[in-house]
Design a protein around this motif. Structure first.
Motif, PDB file in Angstrom:
ATOM      1  N   ALA A 115       6.444 -79.097 -54.710  1.00  0.00           N
ATOM      2  CA  ALA A 115       7.125 -80.086 -53.884  1.00  0.00           C
ATOM      3  C   ALA A 115       8.599 -80.174 -54.251  1.00  0.00           C
ATOM      4  N   LEU A 116       8.922 -80.081 -55.536  1.00  0.00           N
ATOM      5  CA  LEU A 116      10.326 -80.094 -55.949  1.00  0.00           C
ATOM      6  C   LEU A 116      11.059 -78.879 -55.390  1.00  0.00           C
ATOM      7  N   ASP A 117      10.406 -77.744 -55.419  1.00  0.00           N
ATOM      8  CA  ASP A 117      11.000 -76.527 -54.847  1.00  0.00           C
ATOM      9  C   ASP A 117      11.292 -76.738 -53.358  1.00  0.00           C
ATOM     10  N   ALA A 118      10.341 -77.312 -52.635  1.00  0.00           N
ATOM     11  CA  ALA A 118      10.546 -77.558 -51.207  1.00  0.00           C
ATOM     12  C   ALA A 118      11.699 -78.530 -50.979  1.00  0.00           C
ATOM     13  N   ALA A 119      11.812 -79.561 -51.814  1.00  0.00           N
ATOM     14  CA  ALA A 119      12.912 -80.512 -51.684  1.00  0.00           C
ATOM     15  C   ALA A 119      14.247 -79.839 -51.975  1.00  0.00           C
ATOM     16  N   ALA A 120      14.272 -78.962 -52.975  1.00  0.00           N
ATOM     17  CA  ALA A 120      15.514 -78.268 -53.327  1.00  0.00           C
ATOM     18  C   ALA A 120      15.993 -77.376 -52.198  1.00  0.00           C
ATOM     19  N   LYS A 121      15.066 -76.793 -51.443  1.00  0.00           N
ATOM     20  CA  LYS A 121      15.451 -75.894 -50.351  1.00  0.00           C
ATOM     21  C   LYS A 121      16.146 -76.621 -49.204  1.00  0.00           C
ATOM     22  N   LEU A 122      16.067 -77.942 -49.186  1.00  0.00           N
ATOM     23  CA  LEU A 122      16.776 -78.705 -48.166  1.00  0.00           C
ATOM     24  C   LEU A 122      18.236 -78.929 -48.541  1.00  0.00           C
ATOM     25  N   SER A 123      18.586 -78.607 -49.776  1.00  0.00           N
ATOM     26  CA  SER A 123      19.962 -78.811 -50.224  1.00  0.00           C
ATOM     27  C   SER A 123      20.871 -77.734 -49.649  1.00  0.00           C
ATOM     28  N   PRO A 124      22.087 -78.104 -49.231  1.00  0.00           N
ATOM     29  CA  PRO A 124      23.028 -77.077 -48.755  1.00  0.00           C
ATOM     30  C   PRO A 124      23.280 -75.992 -49.788  1.00  0.00           C
ATOM     31  N   GLY A 125      23.188 -76.320 -51.069  1.00  0.00           N
ATOM     32  CA  GLY A 125      23.433 -75.327 -52.113  1.00  0.00           C
ATOM     33  C   GLY A 125      22.397 -74.233 -52.184  1.00  0.00           C
ATOM     34  N   ILE A 170      16.969 -75.598 -62.044  1.00  0.00           N
ATOM     35  CA  ILE A 170      17.752 -75.252 -60.855  1.00  0.00           C
ATOM     36  C   ILE A 170      17.391 -76.169 -59.694  1.00  0.00           C
ATOM     37  N   HIS A 171      16.115 -76.423 -59.498  1.00  0.00           N
ATOM     38  CA  HIS A 171      15.678 -77.273 -58.389  1.00  0.00           C
ATOM     39  C   HIS A 171      16.168 -78.706 -58.571  1.00  0.00           C
ATOM     40  N   LEU A 172      16.135 -79.207 -59.790  1.00  0.00           N
ATOM     41  CA  LEU A 172      16.655 -80.550 -60.048  1.00  0.00           C
ATOM     42  C   LEU A 172      18.141 -80.619 -59.700  1.00  0.00           C
ATOM     43  N   GLY A 173      18.877 -79.590 -60.101  1.00  0.00           N
ATOM     44  CA  GLY A 173      20.305 -79.565 -59.806  1.00  0.00           C
ATOM     45  C   GLY A 173      20.587 -79.519 -58.323  1.00  0.00           C
ATOM     46  N   ARG A 191      13.862 -86.097 -66.142  1.00  0.00           N
ATOM     47  CA  ARG A 191      13.495 -84.697 -66.364  1.00  0.00           C
ATOM     48  C   ARG A 191      14.628 -83.928 -67.035  1.00  0.00           C
ATOM     49  N   LEU A 192      15.877 -84.214 -66.647  1.00  0.00           N
ATOM     50  CA  LEU A 192      17.016 -83.529 -67.261  1.00  0.00           C
ATOM     51  C   LEU A 192      17.120 -83.832 -68.752  1.00  0.00           C
TER      52      LEU A 192
END
Length: 754
Positions: free
Chosen positions: A375-385, A424-427, A412-413
């Motif tokens: 789920a975190l990976d999926a959320a990260a993919k929504l980031s412009p970065g 990376i996903h958190l960032g 988590r950090l």
């Protein structure tokens, strides 16, 4: 036939002068001899090497045709006959012949039919089956069909019979009707149960391939055989290894309303089947349908959502929910229920919820962040970065911000032992929130020694103006040994821009260091150098280092600029076999030289050299980036026109070249031709978004009726437009393409296009 006869002329062949997938074919004689040797391990290794050399990933070569006679002789002599017949069949069916004599490899196998056809009557069942398959793959119907018909009359083994049936239709599609009696059950197919089922399935697939009308009889026959995957085990046609999906795919490819309805009805029947394995096959077919057909998701969403409540099918169903796009909303309640449970299924359900209903997913992700990596990976993919390329209208919003999720990310950090991917996903999630994530600045700085790669990319995005001086000071004081100087420089630049002199000095030093380091850092350093600006003093410092970082070929192209035009200089390029990263870094250096000096004198021949050398099969992206760099020069890039026009013949780079041509020579271009080129690029799924950019630049009111018809077809047809490299589900990417295409049509037609 003894080995002396088999290899009588082997050493007389000029193998060293012939090419296979890995260069000279001088290793082929040893591999052929190893096949016939007594050492089983060496023979197995030789077979593997031959597959890699002479039929590499389906491609065949000059040396392949010359290898065929020895393979056929060995098979006829009883040396690994089944294995070698399969190799011969693979050579015969190849559609990718990389030699100067197209068709030579298939002709070589056809010439060996006198040795292959007798093996259809071999005592070994596997040899008979392989011989049938290999013979049919030659396409030599006149020679092969009589042998297959004789085999059909006397053969009892179901797999051999299935192969005979498939091969007969491969050679003579018009004769498929005679096999429909196997579908109708008028014969027992050579046995009962699985045996009869294997032949009946082969007959169904043959009817499909021959494009016979698909009726309720065919539908009922497929459903009665479910699950069908076991019936295809042992068959040699890899495309039919998943037969249920193959049928659905074949029906959808007919592209008629009737065939689509047949495909969807078949999938729905499979999804309702009482056996879990059958439902699993149907889910796999449904996933493919949603990836290729715009009508699939709205039609199949209900049945797929129902499976989320079935413990035996929920795992399979979760794999396809994210392909439903907006039609997945009906699955939200079921996804939320699963996401609140424990384990991997809950994580997968939450990942699907992130894509479908992010506002509802955010609290669930915050509540259990450490145990929801998908789920975190999926959320990260929504980031412009997370996206490559330029931003486009319609890009998805970043994952929703909530204070609770921010707190969870900060916690988590603080963990000293999180996985690389998680960091990376958190960032990316933080960066997507921008200054709303400012409370995390201290946490990022505290994690700088543990996750420097992530902090350097995230900190500039979240750091508010009033905290930037402190962030810069922390970065400059940190031990960033081992980090890319370009990454460090980019972070400083994003934090301060053209700020204080001391920081600017550090920026320049980082760029110079990265340029000198070489490798993949060069392109990033050159990009940063171009962004820095700073006037003549900055240019005077950086330009010599940019020139020094060029490849030898690019330096040569630039040195010849005073003697020739750019296109002539490129044609005279020596070419040093530059890798794609090297081509890209040369392109980026050319852009930086242009940005720093304002002169295209150096940039034009460098870009010309890249366009000239990037002429291979795997050079799509270097061509696209070079074309974009050319377009950035505007009309000063006009000398590049001949090279850019050559790229129009390659669909995967044509749209980028067309866009560049409109920028460098707007008055001299045939806009109708470029619009046709762009439409072809979109129709072949090569570069659809850039194709729309070309049409926009051409001017939609300048499009012909035929071009508008083609654009309308892209927007309104059933088949999805596939977007290469797009990081989201195909249906999501296609929906964005469709929206943009419809917007262009509204502009062109002055009417509502819904």
């Amino acid at each position: 036939m003894d080995l002396a006869q088999i290899f009588v002329d082997l050493d007389a062949q000029p193998w060293a002068d012939r090419e296979h997938a890995y260069g000279s074919a001088d290793d082929v004689p040893g591999q052929l001899r190893a096949l016939a040797g007594d050492d089983a391990d060496e023979a197995e290794e030789a077979l593997s090497e031959l597959y890699g050399n002479v039929v590499h990933q389906g491609s065949v070569y000059e040396a392949t045709a010359h290898t065929v006679p020895y393979l056929a002789r060995l098979a006829a002599a009883g040396s690994r006959p089944a294995d070698l017949l399969l190799l011969l069949g693979s050579i015969a069916e190849s559609e990718d012949e990389r030699s100067d004599t197209p068709g030579a490899c298939r002709a070589a196998v056809t010439a060996q039919l006198p040795l292959i056809l007798p093996l259809i009557e071999a005592a070994d069942t596997l040899v008979r089956q392989a011989a049938v398959w290999a013979a049919a793959r030659t396409g030599a119907a006149e020679q092969v069909l009589p042998a297959l018909r004789r085999c059909w009359e006397g053969e009892l083994d179901p797999l051999v019979r299935a192969e005979v049936l498939a091969g007969s239709v491969w050679l003579d599609p018009a004769g498929a009707g005679e096999f429909e009696k196997a579908v109708l059950g008028e014969t027992d197919g050579g046995g009962t149960g699985v045996a009869a089922g294997a032949v009946q399935l082969a007959a169904l697939l043959a009817c499909l391939d021959a494009e016979l009308p698909w009726t309720s009889v065919h539908h009922d026959a497929v459903v009665s055989l479910l699950p069908v995957r076991p019936l295809a085990e042992g068959r040699f046609d890899e495309e039919q290894a998943e037969p249920f999906r193959y049928v659905v795919e074949g029906l959808l490819e007919r592209d008629t309303d009737e065939a689509r309805e047949a495909a969807f009805a078949l999938v729905e029947a499979g999804l309702r089947h009482p056996e879990a394995d059958a439902r699993g096959e149907a889910v796999w077919a449904a996933e493919h349908a949603c990836q290729v057909s715009r009508a699939a998701a709205p039609r199949l969403a209900g049945a797929l959502t129902t499976l989320l409540g079935d413990p035996s099918s929920v795992s399979a169903a979760l794999s396809v929910v994210d392909q439903l796009g907006p039609h997945a909303t009906r699955a939200v309640p079921a996804l939320m229920a699963i996401a609140t449970e424990e384990g991997d299924l809950a994580d997968r359900a939450l990942a699907a919820l992130v894509a479908t209903a992010p506002e509802q997913a955010a609290p669930l992700l915050a509540a259990d962040l450490s145990r929801r990596p998908r789920a975190l990976d999926a959320a990260a993919k929504l980031s412009p970065g997370s996206r490559t390329g330029e931003a486009r209208a319609g890009d998805p919003d970043p994952f929703p911000y909530t204070p609770e999720l921010l707190d969870a990310v900060r916690a988590r950090l603080a963990d000293s032992d999180i996985a690389w991917n998680e960091s990376i996903h958190l960032g990316l999630v933080l960066a997507g929130w921008g200054h709303r994530a400012a409370p995390a600045v201290p946490d990022l700085l505290a994690a700088l020694d543990r996750y420097p790669f992530v902090v350097l990319r995230t900190l500039p995005a979240v750091c508010p103006p009033e905290e930037r001086a402190g962030a810069v000071a922390a970065l400059r004081a940190a031990d960033l040994t081992g980090q890319s100087p370009a990454d460090v420089g980019s972070a400083l630049h994003r934090l301060v821009g053209e700020g204080e002199t001391g920081v600017t000095g550090a920026l320049l030093a980082a760029v110079v260091e990265a340029l000198a380091a070489g490798g993949r850092d060069v392109a990033d350093a050159a990009r940063l150098a171009g962004e820095l600006g700073g006037g003549p003093e900055t240019a005077a410092l950086l330009v010599p280092h940019l020139r020094a970082a060029l490849s030898d070929t690019a330096r040569g192209d630039a040195a010849r600029r005073t003697a020739r035009s750019a296109s002539e200089s490129a044609r005279g390029s020596s070419g040093d076999g530059r890798t794609n990263p090297r081509l890209d870094s040369d392109t980026q250096i050319a852009r930086a030289l242009w940005q720093l000096t304002g002169s295209a004198d150096e940039a034009v021949p460098i870009i010309a050299g890249v366009l000239e050398d990037a002429d291979g099969e795997w050079t799509r992206w270097p061509n696209v980036r070079a074309a974009r760099a050319a377009g950035a020069l505007g009309e000063r890039g006009r000398p590049l026109v001949p090279l850019l026009e050559r790229k129009l013949a390659h669909p995967d780079r044509a749209a980028a070249a067309a866009l560049a041509l409109l920028a460098v020579d707007p008055a001299g271009q045939d806009r109708g031709r470029l619009a046709d080129t762009a439409l072809t690029s979109a129709e072949t799924d090569a570069d659809p978004f850039t194709a729309l950019d070309v049409l926009r630049a051409v001017g939609t009111r300048n499009l012909t009726d035929d071009q508008l018809r083609r654009l309308t077809g892209l927007a309104e047809r059933d088949a999805l437009v596939f977007i290469p490299g797009f990081p989201y589900a195909p249906a999501v990417a296609d929906a964005r393409f469709r929206d943009e295409a419809r917007a262009l049509l509204r502009t062109a037609l002055g009417t509502a296009v819904e």
